[in-house]
Design a protein around this motif. Sequence first.
Motif, mmCIF file in Angstrom:
data_model
loop_
_atom_site.group_PDB
_atom_site.id
_atom_site.type_symbol
_atom_site.label_atom_id
_atom_site.label_comp_id
_atom_site.label_asym_id
_atom_site.label_seq_id
_atom_site.Cartn_x
_atom_site.Cartn_y
_atom_site.Cartn_z
ATOM 1 N N SER A 140 36.285 38.661 32.928
ATOM 2 C CA SER A 140 36.254 37.176 32.177
ATOM 3 C C SER A 140 36.783 35.388 33.219
ATOM 4 O O SER A 140 36.433 35.959 34.313
ATOM 5 C CB SER A 140 38.168 37.332 31.465
ATOM 6 N N LYS A 141 36.252 34.644 32.442
ATOM 7 C CA LYS A 141 35.970 33.288 32.898
ATOM 8 C C LYS A 141 37.621 32.918 33.904
ATOM 9 O O LYS A 141 37.528 32.622 35.006
ATOM 10 C CB LYS A 141 35.896 32.536 32.777
ATOM 11 N N GLY A 142 38.583 33.542 32.967
ATOM 12 C CA GLY A 142 39.740 33.080 33.311
ATOM 13 C C GLY A 142 39.835 34.376 34.628
ATOM 14 O O GLY A 142 40.956 33.642 36.203
ATOM 15 N N LEU A 177 40.663 34.868 40.726
ATOM 16 C CA LEU A 177 39.918 34.840 41.897
ATOM 17 C C LEU A 177 38.840 34.133 43.000
ATOM 18 O O LEU A 177 39.208 34.554 44.439
ATOM 19 C CB LEU A 177 38.908 36.364 42.112
ATOM 20 N N LEU A 178 38.111 33.096 42.773
ATOM 21 C CA LEU A 178 37.960 32.014 43.518
ATOM 22 C C LEU A 178 39.063 31.531 43.857
ATOM 23 O O LEU A 178 38.687 31.142 45.280
ATOM 24 C CB LEU A 178 36.501 31.093 42.747
ATOM 25 N N LYS A 179 39.825 31.570 43.135
ATOM 26 C CA LYS A 179 41.034 30.465 43.964
ATOM 27 C C LYS A 179 41.668 31.070 45.521
ATOM 28 O O LYS A 179 42.242 30.824 46.107
ATOM 29 C CB LYS A 179 41.584 30.054 43.070
ATOM 30 N N ARG A 180 42.080 32.516 44.744
ATOM 31 C CA ARG A 180 42.471 33.561 46.247
ATOM 32 C C ARG A 180 41.549 33.645 47.103
ATOM 33 O O ARG A 180 42.001 33.574 48.342
ATOM 34 C CB ARG A 180 42.727 34.410 45.646
ATOM 35 N N VAL A 181 39.986 33.651 47.122
ATOM 36 C CA VAL A 181 39.209 33.543 48.086
ATOM 37 C C VAL A 181 39.924 32.032 48.687
ATOM 38 O O VAL A 181 39.246 32.852 49.777
ATOM 39 C CB VAL A 181 37.932 33.784 48.205
#
Length: 120
Positions: free
Chosen positions: A78-80, A85-89
């Motif tokens: 999902s977008k969320g 995941l993007l923020k964690r990376v």
Amino acid sequence: MEELFKRFLYTGVGFVAMTAEKLQESIDEMVGDGKLSEEEGKKLVDNFMENAETRKQEFESKLKEAAEGVVEKFSFPSKGDYDTLLKRVEELEAKLAAKESASSPKKSTTRKRTTRKKPE
């Protein structure tokens, strides 16, 4: 895929709009010929538009369910989930960069001169 669903939806909306125009033309002609009163013609058009709006909402709901089913079937995040995941990376990359810069030895800017012995 979202673009495909939007195009499909807009095609349906365009079809309804075109049908409404043709209906309006036909009713205007019938009113002009005296086969319908203006009030009856207006009532027919209003009924059609209400029915079209109800059908549109039903269609959008079914289309949304179908799209969600496809997304679920293929296990797309999902977008969320993607944003999380993007923020964690990004956080991990920042930590790694900080760790690398802290552990790398600082290079001096002055060079040590060495003299070579001349071959005899």
